[in-house]
Motif scaffolding. Structure first.
Motif, PDB file in Angstrom:
ATOM      1  N   ARG A  21       0.369  -1.909   0.007  1.00  0.00           N
ATOM      2  CA  ARG A  21      -0.071  -0.106   0.118  1.00  0.00           C
ATOM      3  C   ARG A  21       0.799   1.210   0.372  1.00  0.00           C
ATOM      4  NH1 ARG A  21      -2.821   1.059   5.348  1.00  0.00           N
ATOM      5  NH2 ARG A  21      -4.161  -1.262   5.188  1.00  0.00           N
ATOM      6  N   TYR A  22       2.207   0.967   0.657  1.00  0.00           N
ATOM      7  CA  TYR A  22       2.871   2.339  -0.008  1.00  0.00           C
ATOM      8  C   TYR A  22       4.117   2.249  -0.745  1.00  0.00           C
ATOM      9  CZ  TYR A  22       1.149   2.213   5.026  1.00  0.00           C
ATOM     10  OH  TYR A  22       0.314   2.552   6.014  1.00  0.00           O
ATOM     11  N   ASN A  26       0.625   2.904  -5.724  1.00  0.00           N
ATOM     12  CA  ASN A  26      -0.285   2.119  -5.108  1.00  0.00           C
ATOM     13  C   ASN A  26      -0.356   4.138  -4.525  1.00  0.00           C
ATOM     14  OD1 ASN A  26      -1.411  -0.252  -5.731  1.00  0.00           O
ATOM     15  ND2 ASN A  26       0.799  -1.287  -4.318  1.00  0.00           N
ATOM     16  N   LYS A  27       0.392   4.773  -3.934  1.00  0.00           N
ATOM     17  CA  LYS A  27      -0.348   5.845  -3.428  1.00  0.00           C
ATOM     18  C   LYS A  27      -0.060   6.596  -4.783  1.00  0.00           C
ATOM     19  CE  LYS A  27       4.102   7.015  -1.611  1.00  0.00           C
ATOM     20  NZ  LYS A  27       5.633   7.074  -0.330  1.00  0.00           N
ATOM     21  N   GLN A  30      -3.584   5.644  -5.120  1.00  0.00           N
ATOM     22  CA  GLN A  30      -4.659   6.145  -4.443  1.00  0.00           C
ATOM     23  C   GLN A  30      -5.416   8.193  -3.981  1.00  0.00           C
ATOM     24  OE1 GLN A  30      -3.947   7.018  -0.068  1.00  0.00           O
ATOM     25  NE2 GLN A  30      -5.079   5.226   0.801  1.00  0.00           N
ATOM     26  N   ASN A  31      -3.892   8.422  -4.732  1.00  0.00           N
ATOM     27  CA  ASN A  31      -4.111   9.617  -4.726  1.00  0.00           C
ATOM     28  C   ASN A  31      -5.547  10.222  -5.975  1.00  0.00           C
ATOM     29  OD1 ASN A  31      -2.142  10.383  -2.391  1.00  0.00           O
ATOM     30  ND2 ASN A  31      -0.813  10.903  -3.954  1.00  0.00           N
ATOM     31  N   LEU A  33      -8.107   8.265  -6.952  1.00  0.00           N
ATOM     32  CA  LEU A  33      -8.414   7.700  -6.759  1.00  0.00           C
ATOM     33  C   LEU A  33      -9.575   8.644  -5.282  1.00  0.00           C
ATOM     34  CD1 LEU A  33      -8.609   3.763  -6.043  1.00  0.00           C
ATOM     35  CD2 LEU A  33      -9.694   5.365  -7.504  1.00  0.00           C
ATOM     36  N   ARG A  34      -8.770   9.090  -4.870  1.00  0.00           N
ATOM     37  CA  ARG A  34      -9.354  10.366  -3.561  1.00  0.00           C
ATOM     38  C   ARG A  34      -9.319  11.534  -3.991  1.00  0.00           C
ATOM     39  NH1 ARG A  34     -10.026   5.871  -1.516  1.00  0.00           N
ATOM     40  NH2 ARG A  34      -8.907   5.282   0.043  1.00  0.00           N
ATOM     41  N   ARG A  75      -4.534  -4.380   0.342  1.00  0.00           N
ATOM     42  CA  ARG A  75      -5.114  -3.155  -0.501  1.00  0.00           C
ATOM     43  C   ARG A  75      -6.039  -2.496  -0.856  1.00  0.00           C
ATOM     44  NH1 ARG A  75      -1.063  -3.821  -5.190  1.00  0.00           N
ATOM     45  NH2 ARG A  75      -1.565  -5.501  -4.402  1.00  0.00           N
ATOM     46  N   TRP A  78      -7.946  -0.914   2.010  1.00  0.00           N
ATOM     47  CA  TRP A  78      -7.526   0.496   1.491  1.00  0.00           C
ATOM     48  C   TRP A  78      -7.746   1.189   0.123  1.00  0.00           C
ATOM     49  CZ3 TRP A  78      -2.694   2.110  -0.815  1.00  0.00           C
ATOM     50  CH2 TRP A  78      -1.870   3.107  -1.154  1.00  0.00           C
ATOM     51  N   LEU A  79      -7.503   0.986  -0.782  1.00  0.00           N
ATOM     52  CA  LEU A  79      -7.869   1.252  -2.000  1.00  0.00           C
ATOM     53  C   LEU A  79      -9.708   1.978  -2.027  1.00  0.00           C
ATOM     54  CD1 LEU A  79      -5.556  -0.439  -4.498  1.00  0.00           C
ATOM     55  CD2 LEU A  79      -5.653   2.350  -4.170  1.00  0.00           C
ATOM     56  N   GLY A  81     -10.931   2.200   0.175  1.00  0.00           N
ATOM     57  CA  GLY A  81     -11.576   3.685   1.086  1.00  0.00           C
ATOM     58  C   GLY A  81     -12.657   3.221   2.746  1.00  0.00           C
TER      59      GLY A  81
END
Length: 128
Positions: A21-22, A26-27, A30-31, A33-34, A75, A78-79, A81
């Motif tokens: 996840r880090y 993947n970061k 996530q950015n 997706l958010r 993961r 986490w993705l 949310g």
């Protein structure tokens, strides 16, 4: 914290490593997706493989599950949310050292998804 406390009481070392996840990719995901411009996340899919050669010698799936599969199980929510509310898992193990899992899931925020993970893909092929 519970693992750390148990380690202190028993003197047994503990390691928890949800490093996927880090990772940079993947970061970035996530950015995206958010981002408000992306819109709501409705579904997620993942494919993650390693090779049957992972099992040189005695076939023991615990290493594959602990090193690879656990990363995807961590993961995906986490993705998404949100924590997983329900899941189904199917298994296909056609030969020793070859195992394929399919996990379908629904998160508490209604995101749905699926993960295919296993040891049926040759080395040198993209893993994720």
């Amino acid at each position: 914290m519970e693992l750390q406390q148990a380690s202190g009481r028993t003197g047994v070392s503990v390691y928890v490593g949800f490093m996927k996840r880090y990772s940079t990719g993947n970061k970035i995901a996530q950015n995206i997706l958010r981002s408000p411009d992306f819109g709501p996340v409705l579904g997620i899919t993942c494919s993650s493989m390693t090779a049957p050669t992972y099992f040189a010698g005695e076939v023991d799936y615990s290493g594959s599950c602990l090193h690879h599969c656990v990363q995807d199980v961590d993961r995906m929510p986490w993705l998404a949310g949100s924590q997983i509310r329900e899941m189904t898992v199917r298994l296909n193990a056609p030969a020793p050292g070859r195992i394929l899992f399919h996990m379908g899931f629904t998160c508490e925020n209604s995101v749905i998804g699926n993960v295919v993970m296993g040891t049926v893909q040759p080395r040198g092929t993209p893993m994720e």
